[in-house]
Design a protein around this motif. Structure first.
Motif, mmCIF file in Angstrom:
data_model
loop_
_atom_site.group_PDB
_atom_site.id
_atom_site.type_symbol
_atom_site.label_atom_id
_atom_site.label_comp_id
_atom_site.label_asym_id
_atom_site.label_seq_id
_atom_site.Cartn_x
_atom_site.Cartn_y
_atom_site.Cartn_z
ATOM 1 N N ALA A 220 0.850 -1.186 0.000
ATOM 2 C CA ALA A 220 0.000 0.000 0.000
ATOM 3 C C ALA A 220 0.888 1.240 0.000
ATOM 4 C CB ALA A 220 -0.902 0.004 1.230
ATOM 5 N N GLU A 221 0.454 2.277 -0.697
ATOM 6 C CA GLU A 221 1.219 3.517 -0.762
ATOM 7 C C GLU A 221 1.049 4.365 0.484
ATOM 8 O OE1 GLU A 221 0.315 5.589 -4.363
ATOM 9 O OE2 GLU A 221 0.816 3.861 -5.613
ATOM 10 N N SER A 222 -0.044 4.110 1.233
ATOM 11 C CA SER A 222 -0.315 4.899 2.432
ATOM 12 C C SER A 222 -1.091 4.042 3.423
ATOM 13 C CB SER A 222 -1.140 6.132 2.078
ATOM 14 O OG SER A 222 -2.429 5.724 1.634
ATOM 15 N N GLY A 223 -1.180 4.542 4.651
ATOM 16 C CA GLY A 223 -1.972 3.851 5.657
ATOM 17 C C GLY A 223 -3.439 3.808 5.268
ATOM 18 N N GLY A 224 -3.922 4.878 4.649
ATOM 19 C CA GLY A 224 -5.311 4.925 4.205
ATOM 20 C C GLY A 224 -5.600 3.881 3.140
ATOM 21 N N GLN A 225 -4.680 3.724 2.208
ATOM 22 C CA GLN A 225 -4.856 2.713 1.169
ATOM 23 C C GLN A 225 -4.821 1.310 1.776
ATOM 24 O OE1 GLN A 225 -1.788 2.087 -1.885
ATOM 25 N NE2 GLN A 225 -3.436 2.096 -3.420
ATOM 26 N N ALA A 226 -3.929 1.092 2.735
ATOM 27 C CA ALA A 226 -3.859 -0.199 3.422
ATOM 28 C C ALA A 226 -5.189 -0.499 4.106
ATOM 29 C CB ALA A 226 -2.722 -0.197 4.443
ATOM 30 N N ASN A 227 -5.753 0.493 4.766
ATOM 31 C CA ASN A 227 -7.040 0.316 5.434
ATOM 32 C C ASN A 227 -8.144 -0.050 4.446
ATOM 33 O OD1 ASN A 227 -5.866 0.897 7.894
ATOM 34 N ND2 ASN A 227 -6.547 3.026 7.919
ATOM 35 N N LEU A 228 -8.129 0.569 3.269
ATOM 36 C CA LEU A 228 -9.130 0.247 2.247
ATOM 37 C C LEU A 228 -8.993 -1.193 1.768
ATOM 38 C CD1 LEU A 228 -9.310 3.443 0.004
ATOM 39 C CD2 LEU A 228 -11.099 2.503 1.453
ATOM 40 N N PHE A 229 -7.765 -1.621 1.525
ATOM 41 C CA PHE A 229 -7.547 -3.005 1.098
ATOM 42 C C PHE A 229 -8.121 -3.972 2.129
ATOM 43 C CE2 PHE A 229 -3.398 -1.800 -1.332
ATOM 44 C CZ PHE A 229 -4.140 -1.352 -2.416
ATOM 45 N N ILE A 230 -7.900 -3.658 3.398
ATOM 46 C CA ILE A 230 -8.348 -4.546 4.481
ATOM 47 C C ILE A 230 -9.871 -4.536 4.585
ATOM 48 C CG2 ILE A 230 -8.257 -4.959 6.969
ATOM 49 C CD1 ILE A 230 -5.364 -3.651 6.808
ATOM 50 N N THR A 231 -10.473 -3.357 4.628
ATOM 51 C CA THR A 231 -11.931 -3.292 4.785
ATOM 52 C C THR A 231 -12.664 -3.817 3.558
ATOM 53 O OG1 THR A 231 -11.975 -0.963 4.107
ATOM 54 C CG2 THR A 231 -11.910 -1.415 6.473
ATOM 55 N N ASP A 232 -12.018 -3.779 2.391
ATOM 56 C CA ASP A 232 -12.628 -4.315 1.169
ATOM 57 C C ASP A 232 -12.503 -5.837 1.069
ATOM 58 O OD1 ASP A 232 -13.419 -1.799 0.393
ATOM 59 O OD2 ASP A 232 -11.865 -1.554 -1.138
ATOM 60 N N GLY A 233 -11.863 -6.466 2.061
ATOM 61 C CA GLY A 233 -11.741 -7.920 2.065
ATOM 62 C C GLY A 233 -10.675 -8.469 1.143
ATOM 63 N N GLU A 234 -9.690 -7.634 0.794
ATOM 64 C CA GLU A 234 -8.620 -8.056 -0.117
ATOM 65 C C GLU A 234 -7.496 -8.820 0.580
ATOM 66 O OE1 GLU A 234 -8.769 -7.704 -3.308
ATOM 67 O OE2 GLU A 234 -10.338 -6.204 -3.561
ATOM 68 N N VAL A 235 -7.487 -8.813 1.924
ATOM 69 C CA VAL A 235 -6.363 -9.365 2.680
ATOM 70 C C VAL A 235 -6.780 -10.643 3.404
ATOM 71 C CG1 VAL A 235 -4.640 -8.879 4.455
ATOM 72 C CG2 VAL A 235 -5.502 -7.024 3.026
ATOM 73 N N GLN A 236 -5.921 -11.648 3.296
ATOM 74 C CA GLN A 236 -6.119 -12.877 4.059
ATOM 75 C C GLN A 236 -4.972 -13.031 5.050
ATOM 76 O OE1 GLN A 236 -6.570 -16.357 1.668
ATOM 77 N NE2 GLN A 236 -8.605 -15.782 0.967
ATOM 78 N N VAL A 237 -5.319 -13.460 6.255
ATOM 79 C CA VAL A 237 -4.322 -13.753 7.286
ATOM 80 C C VAL A 237 -4.516 -15.209 7.689
ATOM 81 C CG1 VAL A 237 -3.525 -13.242 9.628
ATOM 82 C CG2 VAL A 237 -4.228 -11.376 8.115
ATOM 83 N N ASN A 238 -3.467 -15.981 7.525
ATOM 84 C CA ASN A 238 -3.503 -17.408 7.849
ATOM 85 C C ASN A 238 -4.678 -18.110 7.165
ATOM 86 O OD1 ASN A 238 -1.227 -17.001 9.481
ATOM 87 N ND2 ASN A 238 -2.497 -16.488 11.228
ATOM 88 N N GLY A 239 -4.940 -17.721 5.899
ATOM 89 C CA GLY A 239 -5.942 -18.390 5.090
ATOM 90 C C GLY A 239 -7.366 -17.887 5.212
ATOM 91 N N ALA A 240 -7.612 -16.892 6.061
ATOM 92 C CA ALA A 240 -8.969 -16.361 6.245
ATOM 93 C C ALA A 240 -8.984 -14.856 5.978
ATOM 94 C CB ALA A 240 -9.465 -16.635 7.662
ATOM 95 N N VAL A 241 -10.069 -14.365 5.385
ATOM 96 C CA VAL A 241 -10.197 -12.926 5.136
ATOM 97 C C VAL A 241 -10.156 -12.191 6.473
ATOM 98 C CG1 VAL A 241 -11.730 -11.101 4.297
ATOM 99 C CG2 VAL A 241 -11.488 -13.232 2.999
ATOM 100 N N GLU A 242 -9.347 -11.136 6.517
ATOM 101 C CA GLU A 242 -9.191 -10.337 7.742
ATOM 102 C C GLU A 242 -9.657 -8.915 7.464
ATOM 103 O OE1 GLU A 242 -9.112 -9.315 11.129
ATOM 104 O OE2 GLU A 242 -8.076 -11.254 11.010
ATOM 105 N N THR A 243 -10.567 -8.407 8.304
ATOM 106 C CA THR A 243 -11.070 -7.045 8.111
ATOM 107 C C THR A 243 -10.695 -6.102 9.254
ATOM 108 O OG1 THR A 243 -13.195 -7.671 9.060
ATOM 109 C CG2 THR A 243 -12.998 -7.768 6.654
ATOM 110 N N ALA A 244 -9.931 -6.593 10.227
ATOM 111 C CA ALA A 244 -9.469 -5.736 11.335
ATOM 112 C C ALA A 244 -8.181 -5.036 10.902
ATOM 113 C CB ALA A 244 -9.247 -6.569 12.592
#
Length: 69
Positions: free
Chosen positions: A23-47
């Motif tokens: 992510a280019e910024s913390g805000g962009q990172a937050n968007l990726f996470i809240t949009d469900g783009e990130v998985q942690v240990n095989g499960a979608v993470e939204t925190a």
């Protein structure tokens, strides 16, 4: 890819994405996470500030990040 905690106990998920240049910024990172783009240990993470600890695996956009001690 690997990320070393360098003696720290954890790193927040959004900070990890920024530090690894996913992510280019913390805000962009937050968007990726809240949009469900990130998985942690095989499960979608939204925190956004989920504590990533040694042994955790983060996957986003085909990239795999292993959190190391």
């Amino acid at each position: 890819m690997e990320f070393s905690l360098n003696g720290n106990e954890f790193i927040p998920l959004n900070a990890l994405l920024k530090m690894m240049n996913i992510a280019e910024s913390g805000g962009q990172a937050n968007l990726f996470i809240t949009d469900g783009e990130v998985q942690v240990n095989g499960a979608v993470e939204t925190a956004k500030r989920k504590k990533m600890r040694a042994g955790d695996v983060v996957e986003i956009f085909g990239e795999r990040i292993e959190v190391m001690v």
